[in-house]
Design an enzyme around this catalytic site. Sequence first.
Site, PDB file in Angstrom:
ATOM      1  N   CYS A  25     -10.051  64.815 -28.894  1.00 10.98           N
ATOM      2  CA  CYS A  25      -8.785  64.303 -28.362  1.00 10.98           C
ATOM      3  C   CYS A  25      -8.729  62.786 -28.496  1.00 10.98           C
ATOM      4  CB  CYS A  25      -8.647  64.648 -26.888  1.00 10.98           C
ATOM      5  SG  CYS A  25      -8.799  66.405 -26.530  1.00 10.98           S
ATOM      6  N   HIS A  27      -4.100  55.603 -29.227  1.00 14.82           N
ATOM      7  CA  HIS A  27      -2.743  56.150 -29.332  1.00 14.82           C
ATOM      8  C   HIS A  27      -1.863  55.646 -28.190  1.00 14.82           C
ATOM      9  CE1 HIS A  27       0.536  58.732 -30.268  1.00 14.82           C
ATOM     10  NE2 HIS A  27       0.158  59.810 -29.609  1.00 14.82           N
ATOM     11  N   CYS A  86       5.839  60.974 -29.413  1.00  7.98           N
ATOM     12  CA  CYS A  86       4.777  60.275 -30.154  1.00  7.98           C
ATOM     13  C   CYS A  86       5.288  59.723 -31.488  1.00  7.98           C
ATOM     14  CB  CYS A  86       3.591  61.197 -30.370  1.00  7.98           C
ATOM     15  SG  CYS A  86       2.958  61.850 -28.819  1.00  7.98           S
TER      16      CYS A  86
END
Lengths: 111, 387
Positions: free
Chosen positions: B208, B334, B85
Amino acid sequence: MPDPVLIKALRCAACGRLDPGPRDLCEACHSPDLEPTELPGDGALVSWTTIRRAPTRFKGQAPYVIAVVDLESGLRLTGRIAGDPDRLRLALPLRATGEHDGAYLFTERTT
Amino acid sequence: MRKVLVAGIGSTPFGRHGDIAIQSLAIRAADAAIREAGIDRREIGALYLGNFVSGPLTGQEVLAGLVADGLGLAQIPCTKVEGACASGGIAFRHAYLAIASGLCDVALAVGVEKMTHADTATTTAALNCAMDNRSDGVSGLTFPGLFGLAWQVHAERYGTRREQVSAVVTKNKANGLLNPLAQMGATLDNDQIVQSALICDPLRLYDCCPTSDGASALLLVAADRRPDLAAMPVEVLAAAQTRGSARIAGHPDLCTFEATVAAAQAAYAQAGITAQDVDVVELHDCFSIAEIIDGEDLGLMPRGHGAAYAAEGRTRVGGDVPINPSGGLLSKGHPVGATGISQIYETVLQLRGQHPNQVRDAAIGLTHNLGGTGVACSVNILKRLDA
């Protein structure tokens, strides 16, 4: 409670450092001479969570409870909990009572 | 080391881009950054591209070369970097280093990911490539699971309550409503959050970040290249990168990521500032509890106070420590490899005074991008040129 199982780990032949493995070089002294050893599976619960959405490989097993356990030998392991997650609390005494695909199964230690 | 500026920025919206190829997303963002800077693309001397799982999820690799080809760049070095990430933040730092070291005067940093076409189990399995799959992986641990473990300890040690963590979700979802690039802005209260599905206790669905498609890009130039730049440039004060343990057993404390602590210390030292000098922060809120832990690790608030800061509104725009005015990963989305670049994109807009959710008079911004189980971290500090 179920019979205890021993935890397979590595011990550095040069400096004695324990590691849950796998590991190629000792984390403390960088020696490649890491020997398989077996440790008692008694420890304490550091944290836990119930996995309800699992990756492909574990899909059929969800929900399952993951735990981080500190063994009395000082090693920290990621494993699984057998039994009722509602009974879990931090620092609960645990004992390794099984192993599946390289992951240890821990049960509340009552004795 | 030479002074480096961010001279142009570009981004696709984050969300679903079903019909657009992954390299096309990256090319669109990068082309926008080049055009905004007003620089001839033949001047670009290096390209660094952040991406995590294009191989397993799209079957496409060699993205750096493909993107350079699509952009019409010269026969320059084109490099894909991977740090889970944190891939985007690492790509940015390498583009920065190429200029700071004097190797070239203009460099492009791009981040991209395409994920939404895959089913949840496949995506979770691909993301699990960021774990040490010979140790933690065999237990069936997931990344939401890692943060569920951290939350339990944070709650026990600091008394962190569910509704305090929900304040992070409420804030970031509301911030996303103001950001035209965000995937899922929303008005959400604690009742709605606690009624969403449990994912990994105590994490629920709204705790999340979503899976996302998207790309962001930054054109970096040497400061002496400045006079004919088209867009308002922003100075890079620091670009720090660190590593931490790749396995849970290597973390003595589940409530802190040592890679973040070390990267923050290095970045503050390089920039010659402290956490108190930072006006706006874009940090790695992959999960609600992560924003609390990251803020503490970055020194933005005292250890154990992250949840109270969120609940008291201190991390909103208008608060004394504004965090994730873009909506963050929770709301903007994301697309893994794009996130670290996107955070800098948002921060540049803040420092130009052009952000749709503007922090008043923002002069110094910080970005924080964390990979895997804290195995890789990027912290960058940017400054408005006239500040």
